[in-house]
Design a protein around this motif. Structure first.
Motif, short mmCIF file in Angstrom:
data_model
loop_
_atom_site.label_atom_id
_atom_site.label_comp_id
_atom_site.label_asym_id
_atom_site.label_seq_id
_atom_site.Cartn_x
_atom_site.Cartn_y
_atom_site.Cartn_z
N ALA A 94 -16.44 -1.45 65.98
CA ALA A 94 -15.66 -2.28 67.27
C ALA A 94 -14.76 -1.37 67.51
O ALA A 94 -13.88 -0.64 67.33
CB ALA A 94 -15.62 -3.42 66.89
N GLU A 95 -14.20 -1.74 68.74
CA GLU A 95 -12.66 -1.15 69.24
C GLU A 95 -12.12 -2.09 68.38
O GLU A 95 -10.74 -0.88 68.06
CB GLU A 95 -12.92 -1.43 70.77
CG GLU A 95 -11.28 -0.27 71.65
CD GLU A 95 -11.56 -0.76 72.91
OE1 GLU A 95 -12.60 -1.68 73.34
OE2 GLU A 95 -10.62 -0.27 73.55
N TYR A 96 -12.02 -2.40 68.41
CA TYR A 96 -11.16 -3.93 67.48
C TYR A 96 -11.04 -4.85 67.10
O TYR A 96 -12.56 -5.47 66.98
CB TYR A 96 -10.11 -4.42 69.05
CG TYR A 96 -9.24 -3.51 69.52
CD1 TYR A 96 -8.15 -3.33 69.06
CD2 TYR A 96 -9.54 -3.72 71.16
CE1 TYR A 96 -7.12 -2.55 70.20
CE2 TYR A 96 -8.79 -2.58 71.92
CZ TYR A 96 -7.70 -2.24 71.61
OH TYR A 96 -7.04 -1.47 72.66
N THR A 97 -10.83 -4.66 65.84
CA THR A 97 -10.85 -6.04 65.06
C THR A 97 -9.75 -6.67 64.42
O THR A 97 -8.64 -5.72 64.16
CB THR A 97 -11.97 -4.68 63.33
OG1 THR A 97 -12.52 -4.38 63.39
CG2 THR A 97 -12.05 -6.52 62.57
N ALA A 108 -10.87 -8.24 54.24
CA ALA A 108 -10.45 -8.14 52.84
C ALA A 108 -11.31 -7.79 52.01
O ALA A 108 -11.53 -6.65 51.12
CB ALA A 108 -9.09 -8.03 51.62
N LYS A 109 -12.26 -8.82 52.05
CA LYS A 109 -13.71 -8.93 50.59
C LYS A 109 -14.40 -8.07 51.71
O LYS A 109 -15.18 -7.49 51.08
CB LYS A 109 -13.75 -10.14 50.82
CG LYS A 109 -12.60 -11.41 50.04
CD LYS A 109 -12.78 -10.17 48.13
CE LYS A 109 -12.42 -11.84 47.31
NZ LYS A 109 -11.99 -11.51 46.68
N ALA A 110 -14.92 -7.68 52.61
CA ALA A 110 -16.13 -6.72 53.78
C ALA A 110 -15.10 -5.62 52.94
O ALA A 110 -16.25 -4.66 53.50
CB ALA A 110 -16.02 -7.57 54.99
N GLY A 111 -13.75 -5.25 52.72
CA GLY A 111 -13.53 -4.27 52.64
C GLY A 111 -13.25 -3.20 53.89
O GLY A 111 -13.04 -2.09 53.55
N VAL A 112 -12.69 -3.61 55.04
CA VAL A 112 -12.24 -4.01 56.59
C VAL A 112 -10.89 -3.75 56.21
O VAL A 112 -10.39 -2.43 56.83
CB VAL A 112 -12.75 -4.43 57.25
CG1 VAL A 112 -11.57 -4.02 58.73
CG2 VAL A 112 -14.26 -4.64 57.46
N LEU A 113 -10.16 -3.63 54.78
CA LEU A 113 -8.90 -3.64 55.10
C LEU A 113 -8.40 -2.61 53.82
O LEU A 113 -7.55 -1.82 53.88
CB LEU A 113 -7.81 -4.89 54.95
CG LEU A 113 -8.21 -5.63 55.65
CD1 LEU A 113 -7.34 -6.99 55.55
CD2 LEU A 113 -7.45 -5.63 57.07
N GLU A 114 -9.70 -1.35 52.79
CA GLU A 114 -8.94 -0.65 52.25
C GLU A 114 -8.27 0.37 52.25
O GLU A 114 -8.68 0.83 53.85
CB GLU A 114 -10.72 0.11 52.27
CG GLU A 114 -10.77 0.66 50.44
CD GLU A 114 -10.32 -0.06 49.15
OE1 GLU A 114 -11.56 -0.73 49.53
OE2 GLU A 114 -9.72 0.87 48.41
N ASP A 146 -2.74 -1.76 62.42
CA ASP A 146 -3.09 -0.63 61.72
C ASP A 146 -4.75 0.09 62.27
O ASP A 146 -5.98 -0.40 61.82
CB ASP A 146 -3.13 -0.50 60.24
CG ASP A 146 -3.68 1.02 59.33
OD1 ASP A 146 -4.02 1.32 60.10
OD2 ASP A 146 -3.29 0.70 58.09
N GLY A 147 -4.01 0.79 63.50
CA GLY A 147 -5.17 1.85 63.97
C GLY A 147 -5.80 0.62 64.64
O GLY A 147 -5.20 -0.10 65.51
#
Lengths: 202, 202
Positions: A94-97, A108-114, A146-147
Motif C-alpha cells: 500500500a501507499e499508506y497504511t 503491531a501484531k501483524a509485524g507492520v510496525l517492526e 513513519d514513512g
C-alpha cells in the motif's frame, strides 16, 4: 484514484472508522472507499449498529490506503491470523497504511510496525505497549508518521490524521477544505496532544 | 435507560450520525442506540458504506432521543411523507429531539421547528433557510437548544451537541469523560462557531 480499504471486524470503534472516512469522502474523484472484512456482509460496531463489509480479505483486491480502526474488538482481532496476514501483505504494497486508536495493536501484531515509531489510544497506551515488541511507541503524539505508516491516538485523533494523509495526497488546501466542509476544528500539529497525560495514572 | 433512534435514510452523512453515536456509546447503561429507517436492512451512506437499520418507522416503537443526520440524502428525504410524519409524531413524545447539519431541514419540513430557534450546516445555510417557513434560523451557533430540541451546525458540530445532551442527561463530568475517552478536543460553547462566516459568500 486511490482505493481505501476501511477494515472492519466485530466490535470495531465507530468513530475510529467513520471520522477518517468522512474526511476522505469529500473527494470522491480522488478516493474510493471500500469496507473490507473476513467476509462480505454486516459487521457490528462496538456499542452501535452494523456496517456492511463490501469485500472480503480473500477477494484478492489490492488497496492504496489501509485504514485500521481500534476498539474493544481488537482484543479478539489481534490474534486473528487471517486478518493479520492480510494486513501484513497489504501493508507491504500500500501507499499508506493508517490506524486509529488501538488499530495500531493490529498493525503491531501483524509485524507492520517492526522498528517503527507509532502511537495509540492514551487510555490503552500501557496495555498496547506491554503486548508488543519492537515498536517505538510514542505517548505524546496526536498522530505519528513513519514513512508510509500513520498511526493516530484515540478515536477523534483519526480525523486529524486523515487530514494529514489528505494533505500528503492532495495538498494543504484540500485538507483545509475538508475540515471546513465538516466544520471540524482541526488540530494540524501531530505534536500537540492534549490527551498525552490521560493514561499516565497506571 | 434512554432509547435513542438514530434515523438513517439513503445518502445520510456518515459523521453526522456516527460522531454523536460514538459519544453516547460510552454510556451503555444510560443509552440504548437503535438505527431506524423506512425499512429494516442496509442503508447506504453518502460516499461510504451501508449501515444496517435495526428497526422501521412502522414498528410502533417510541424513543426517548431522536438523532437526525443531514447529508445529500435530505434532498429526497425532505419530501418523504412517511419519514416526516414519523418525525413529527416521535418529536411530540421524545425527551430530546436532535439534528446535525441539514438534518434540521427534515425537522423543519416535519413542522417540529415551528416558531423555534435552530441552526444548520453553514455551507447550506441559505438554501435551508429559503426552503422553510416559521423557523428562527441562527447563522452563528455551534448548536442551538430550544426547549427539548437541539439542532447543530455541520457534521462535526454534532459531537459537541451530543456532549451537551449527555451533560443535560448525566451531568458535566460524564460529558467531559466522553470527550476524554474519545480524545476529542471539545468545543463546549454553543456560541463559539468558527464556521459562521463560511456560508456568507452567497
Amino acid at each position: 484514484m486511490r482505493k481505501i480499504a476501511a477494515v472492519i471486524f466485530p466490535d470495531f470503534e465507530m468513530l475510529d472508522l467513520y471520522g477518517p472516512l468522512e474526511m476522505f469522502s469529500f473527494f470522491p474523484k480522488a478516493f474510493e472507499i471500500r469496507t473490507v472484512s473476513t467476509a462480505a456482509g454486516p459487521v457490528k460496531a462496538s456499542g452501535g449498529p452494523s456496517t456492511v463489509a463490501e469485500e472480503a480479505f480473500g477477494d484478492g483486491v489490492d488497496y492504496d490506503i489501509l485504514l485500521v480502526p481500534g476498539g474493544r474488538g481488537t482484543r479478539i482481532a489481534h490474534s486473528d491470523e487471517t486478518l493479520l496476514s492480510w494486513l501484513k501483505d497489504q501493508a507491504s504494497k500500500a501507499e499508506y497504511t493508517t490506524s486509529v486508536c488501538t488499530g495500531s495493536l493490529l498493525l503491531a501484531k501483524a509485524g507492520v510496525l517492526e522498528g517503527r515509531r507509532a502511537t495509540t489510544n492514551k487510555l490503552a497506551f500501557d496495555k498496547v505497549a506491554d503486548q508488543t515488541d519492537g515498536v517505538d511507541w510514542h505517548r505524546k503524539a496526536r498522530w505519528v508518521k513513519d514513512g508510509s505508516i500513520y498511526t493516530s491516538s484515540g478515536v477523534s485523533a483519526g480525523m486529524d490524521m486523515a487530514l494529514a494523509v489528505i494533505e500528503d495526497c492532495l495538498g494543504p488546501k484540500a485538507a483545509q477544505d475538508a475540515a471546513t466542509y465538516a466544520e471540524y476544528i482541526r488540530n494540524p500539529d501531530p505534536d500537540n496532544d492534549p490527551f498525552a497525560a490521560t493514561g499516565e495514572t497506571k
